[in-house]
Scaffold this active site. Sequence first.
Site, PDB file in Angstrom:
ATOM      1  N   ARG A 249       0.828  -1.216   0.000  1.00  0.00           N
ATOM      2  CA  ARG A 249       0.000   0.000   0.000  1.00  0.00           C
ATOM      3  C   ARG A 249       0.857   1.258   0.000  1.00  0.00           C
ATOM      4  O   ARG A 249       0.401   2.329  -0.408  1.00  0.00           O
ATOM      5  CB  ARG A 249      -0.993  -0.030   1.165  1.00  0.00           C
TER       6      ARG A 249
ATOM      7  N   GLU B  31       5.927 -11.067  14.134  1.00  0.00           N
ATOM      8  CA  GLU B  31       5.460 -11.625  15.401  1.00  0.00           C
ATOM      9  C   GLU B  31       6.090 -13.012  15.618  1.00  0.00           C
ATOM     10  O   GLU B  31       6.557 -13.337  16.692  1.00  0.00           O
ATOM     11  CB  GLU B  31       3.945 -11.728  15.344  1.00  0.00           C
TER      12      GLU B  31
HETATM   13  P1  AMP Z   1       5.122  -2.817  11.181  1.00  0.00           P
HETATM   14  O1  AMP Z   1       6.320  -3.412  10.514  1.00  0.00           O
HETATM   15  O2  AMP Z   1       4.652  -3.620  12.354  1.00  0.00           O
HETATM   16  O3  AMP Z   1       5.282  -1.350  11.508  1.00  0.00           O
HETATM   17  O4  AMP Z   1       3.926  -2.955  10.187  1.00  0.00           O
HETATM   18  C1  AMP Z   1       3.815  -2.116   9.155  1.00  0.00           C
HETATM   19  C2  AMP Z   1       3.237  -2.777   7.937  1.00  0.00           C
HETATM   20  O5  AMP Z   1       2.165  -3.675   8.214  1.00  0.00           O
HETATM   21  C3  AMP Z   1       2.713  -1.740   7.055  1.00  0.00           C
HETATM   22  O6  AMP Z   1       3.069  -2.044   5.729  1.00  0.00           O
HETATM   23  C4  AMP Z   1       1.233  -1.770   7.264  1.00  0.00           C
HETATM   24  O7  AMP Z   1       0.578  -1.573   6.042  1.00  0.00           O
HETATM   25  C5  AMP Z   1       0.922  -3.123   7.836  1.00  0.00           C
HETATM   26  N1  AMP Z   1       0.100  -3.090   9.046  1.00  0.00           N
HETATM   27  C6  AMP Z   1       0.492  -3.446  10.292  1.00  0.00           C
HETATM   28  N2  AMP Z   1      -0.511  -3.357  11.165  1.00  0.00           N
HETATM   29  C7  AMP Z   1      -1.580  -2.898  10.485  1.00  0.00           C
HETATM   30  C8  AMP Z   1      -2.932  -2.584  10.839  1.00  0.00           C
HETATM   31  N3  AMP Z   1      -3.394  -2.712  12.083  1.00  0.00           N
HETATM   32  N4  AMP Z   1      -3.744  -2.143   9.864  1.00  0.00           N
HETATM   33  C9  AMP Z   1      -3.288  -1.998   8.602  1.00  0.00           C
HETATM   34  N5  AMP Z   1      -2.046  -2.294   8.204  1.00  0.00           N
HETATM   35  C10 AMP Z   1      -1.185  -2.731   9.133  1.00  0.00           C
END
Ligand code: AMP
Length: 172
Positions: free
Chosen positions: A60, A97
Amino acid sequence: MAVDLAAKIRDVPDFPKPGIVFKDIMPLLADREALREAVERVAEWAEPKKPDLVLGAEARGYITGGALACRLGCGFVAARKPGKLPWRTVAAKYALEYGFDSLEVHADAIVAGQRVLIHDDVLATGGTAKATVELVEQLRGEVVGLPFIIELEFLHGRDQLEGYEVFSLLKY
Ligand code: AMP
């Protein structure tokens, strides 16, 4: 009157798995005023940093990242999942995770010294953003800022990005 961007984010409970509330930006993307306002507000924050490139994370981050690059007069670099890019790549690993994943960019996508803005739709734990910072720095680009549409503050993603300028339009 300014567009209510928060009203264009759809909460989808238990997606992609139980316990996660997915922040769906598709209603924002589909609304021409909301899309323009979101890109414009991120661009206003980013413009003084004088970026040469916008790097977007799969998938996205490509949508608003592409629009942002165009608005700022920058080039666009895609960070992709392993094995998707056709040319020589550099990679950075990040923790999920359970286990690890990695992201890649083309080795010639960033020239040493270029000023790079890193963009994604959501800042959650910060793992993805941190990996993209590593990619830029492996190629000796300079990370000049990390703007997001949404920040999930309770996951403390900013802690992974200390020393960098982080911005988000909507905080939860
Ligand atoms: P992170 O690496 O945990 O910061 O996750 C970021 C990536 O996961 C991004 O590309 C987001 O689009 C997606 N993502 C993680 N959590 C969510 C959420 N609750 N809603 C939408 N997209 C998420």
